[in-house]
Design an enzyme around this catalytic site. Structure first.
Site, PDB file in Angstrom:
ATOM      1  N   LEU A 198      46.110  43.762  36.343  1.00 13.95           N
ATOM      2  CA  LEU A 198      46.584  43.743  34.964  1.00 13.95           C
ATOM      3  C   LEU A 198      45.606  44.444  34.033  1.00 13.95           C
ATOM      4  CD1 LEU A 198      47.699  39.978  34.721  1.00 13.95           C
ATOM      5  CD2 LEU A 198      49.186  41.973  35.028  1.00 13.95           C
ATOM      6  N   GLY A 207      37.855  46.011  33.571  1.00 11.61           N
ATOM      7  CA  GLY A 207      36.827  46.151  32.548  1.00 11.61           C
ATOM      8  C   GLY A 207      35.459  45.979  33.157  1.00 11.61           C
ATOM      9  N   GLY A 259      34.906  42.576  34.895  1.00 11.74           N
ATOM     10  CA  GLY A 259      35.678  42.190  36.063  1.00 11.74           C
ATOM     11  C   GLY A 259      37.080  42.758  36.043  1.00 11.74           C
ATOM     12  N   LYS A 316      41.158  36.389  36.822  1.00 15.59           N
ATOM     13  CA  LYS A 316      40.079  37.340  36.543  1.00 15.59           C
ATOM     14  C   LYS A 316      38.947  37.135  37.538  1.00 15.59           C
ATOM     15  CE  LYS A 316      37.014  38.816  32.783  1.00 15.59           C
ATOM     16  NZ  LYS A 316      36.680  38.580  31.354  1.00 15.59           N
ATOM     17  N   ASP A 346      32.758  39.974  21.052  1.00 12.54           N
ATOM     18  CA  ASP A 346      33.355  41.141  21.722  1.00 12.54           C
ATOM     19  C   ASP A 346      34.813  41.325  21.301  1.00 12.54           C
ATOM     20  OD1 ASP A 346      33.151  43.385  23.339  1.00 12.54           O
ATOM     21  OD2 ASP A 346      33.669  42.316  25.182  1.00 12.54           O
TER      22      ASP A 346
END
Length: 309
Positions: free
Chosen positions: A38, A41, A44, A60, A168
């Site tokens: 999906l 980054g 991960g 994730k 972030d």
């Protein structure tokens, strides 16, 4: 407890503990298949996991060599998301932290090493990231984008009351459900403050270029204002649909900010959004104004202090 509507039996996930077995997550992601990815980054890879009863979740798998140590990213994600239960913050479904023995080879020699597998499971959000919706092939109307802005603000306000600082915020870390409800995700860099703590300092400055607040970049200073800077950039991007392209020479996006301030005049807004009525035009102008206040170079003049969001 969630149930299957046709059988009235508990769902598979509802019968399991929050700590999920690695083999279970490996199976529901089809052995972490590339077809199930999906999002990819620096922290991960997130996979689509399909539970045996058909329920879908996002899994994730944290990177071993991310921007911060894997165990720290895992702790930040799990602990801080569990504290921040809100409709505009992604929901934690479960997690996995297992150590496995693995035979590795180096320069012709073999040795056994402990490999840590850290995974975090979230609710599945079918519309995926804000970045893909803003800058992809689909067109998102103003009313939906205004709803997204308000959702991000509501989620961030809730976090800051705990207080958790995300550190972030960017379009890739805002995910959308089937109703385009915005949810703040990816808490790997987040910091939990003490109730009487307003700021802290670090020598290890880590973040996403183009969204880093100047006081964090220059002095390692972390506070709620760090998030407000990133929020301002997010609001500007969502409102103008002009992408803030990260530049390693401009980690705080000053060139982008100056361009928006120079070009997005009331006349340009009226021309760009000629189909909107007076009320919606005012919403657009207000969002750009607040966004620019959030990214003011002086932290004391940011919109945070005026409770504009």
């Amino acid at each position: 407890m969630s149930t299957d509507a046709t059988t009235s039996k508990p769902s598979v996930l509802s019968t399991l503990a929050k700590e999920l077995p690695f083999d279970f997550l490996k199976n529901i992601t089809d052995q972490f298949s590339r077809e199930r990815i999906l999002e990819e980054g620096s922290y991960g890879v997130t996979y689509k996991g399909i539970v045996p009863d058909g329920e879908v979740i996002a899994v994730k798998k944290l990177a071993e060599n991310g921007p911060i140590p894997q165990h720290k990213a895992f702790q930040n994600e799990v602990m801080n998301i569990m504290k921040a239960s809100h409709k505009n913050i992604v929901k934690l479904v479960g997690y996995c932290h297992e150590v496995h023995k693995r035979v590795l080879e180096e320069d012709g020699s073999y040795y056994i090493a402990d490999i840590v597998e850290s995974l975090i499971c979230y609710e599945y959000l079918p519309e995926r990231s804000l970045h893909g919706n803003l800058f992809g092939h689909t067109s998102v109307g103003w009313s939906t984008r205004f709803k997204i802005i308000k959702g991000i603000c509501d989620g961030l306000r809730f976090m800051h009351r705990i207080p958790i600082v995300h550190m972030d915020l960017k379009p890739e870390n805002i995910w959308l459900d089937h109703n385009m409800l915005a949810k703040i995700a990816n808490f790997g860099l987040s910091r939990l403050f003490g109730q009487d703590q307003t700021r802290l300092n670090t020598q290890n400055v880590v973040g996403s270029y183009g969204y880093i607040a100047p006081e964090y970049l220059d002095k390692g200073e972390i506070s709620k204002q760090s998030d407000m800077y990133s929020l301002g950039l997010l609001m500007i991007e969502i409102t103008t649909i002009e992408k803030n392209s990260p530049d390693r020479k401009e980690p705080s996006a000053r060139i982008y900010i100056d361009k928006i301030r120079r070009e997005w005049t009331p006349e340009h807004i009226a021309s760009k959004y000629s189909s909107l009525d007076a009320e919606c035009l005012q919403e657009v102008r207000t969002c750009i104004q607040i966004g620019l206040e959030c990214v003011h170079i002086d932290p004391k003049k940011k919109a945070f202090h005026r409770n504009n969001c």
